[in-house]
Scaffold this active site. Sequence first.
Site, short mmCIF file in Angstrom:
data_model
loop_
_atom_site.label_atom_id
_atom_site.label_comp_id
_atom_site.label_asym_id
_atom_site.label_seq_id
_atom_site.Cartn_x
_atom_site.Cartn_y
_atom_site.Cartn_z
N LEU A 157 26.04 1.74 18.31
CA LEU A 157 25.33 0.59 17.79
C LEU A 157 26.08 -0.65 18.27
CD1 LEU A 157 24.66 1.60 14.05
CD2 LEU A 157 23.03 1.62 15.93
N ASP A 158 25.36 -1.74 18.50
CA ASP A 158 26.02 -3.00 18.85
C ASP A 158 27.06 -3.34 17.78
OD1 ASP A 158 24.29 -3.22 21.00
OD2 ASP A 158 22.91 -4.57 19.96
N ARG A 159 28.08 -4.06 18.17
CA ARG A 159 29.16 -4.37 17.24
C ARG A 159 28.66 -5.02 15.95
NH1 ARG A 159 34.66 -7.96 18.54
NH2 ARG A 159 35.65 -7.59 16.52
#
Length: 214
Positions: free
Chosen positions: A52-54
């Site tokens: 997942l994106d940060r």
Amino acid sequence: MKSVEILFFDEDVAVAVKPAGVLSQSDEKGRESMLSLLKAELGGEIYPVHRLDRETAGVMVFARSSAAAAALSSALQEKKFVKEYLAVLTALPAEEEGILEDLLFFDRGKNKVYPVKRSRRGVKDARLRYALREKQNGLALVRVFPETGRTHQIRVQFASRKMPLFGDRKYGGSGNGLALFCRSLSFPHPKNGKLLSFSATPEKSEPWSSFQSL
């Protein structure tokens, strides 16, 4: 070190809720990541399977052996993973449900994704389904079902239609804190093939706390 909510674990997998701001995987700078948090909680090796994106939070699965990692990676490639996200849009969609399809190009130098008109090297197709769940004060809470797993896909597909996500400054959104959450995840167990399903809800902070259906 942050604590991490673990939904399930056995000798093969660990399912946890990634907090916003924590990396999915380790990086060359040695920053805190889900791998380091889960190693501290569970011990042993932890293997990444997806990301997942940060700034995106939500449910993730990790492998606890190389064999489990290989099996889960194969299941992911074979589209046996089913994911549902919640997102808050800063504009209301014209239709309460629909399908978004685009060609996306990821510029690695800028770490940004652009929709394009024609297929060429580095361009990938992207497709998702969405359904409006609730609207409040000009914001829209939508359920999102990505059918492909492209970098920044959900963020770009809505932003390119003038509906950027709340808090997504990279793609034109306003507000603080990216309102994107992986609500549920289903996948086959890497050893016995049994379908496992897990879900979680976002923390009751803005903008999530504005919606009654959460």
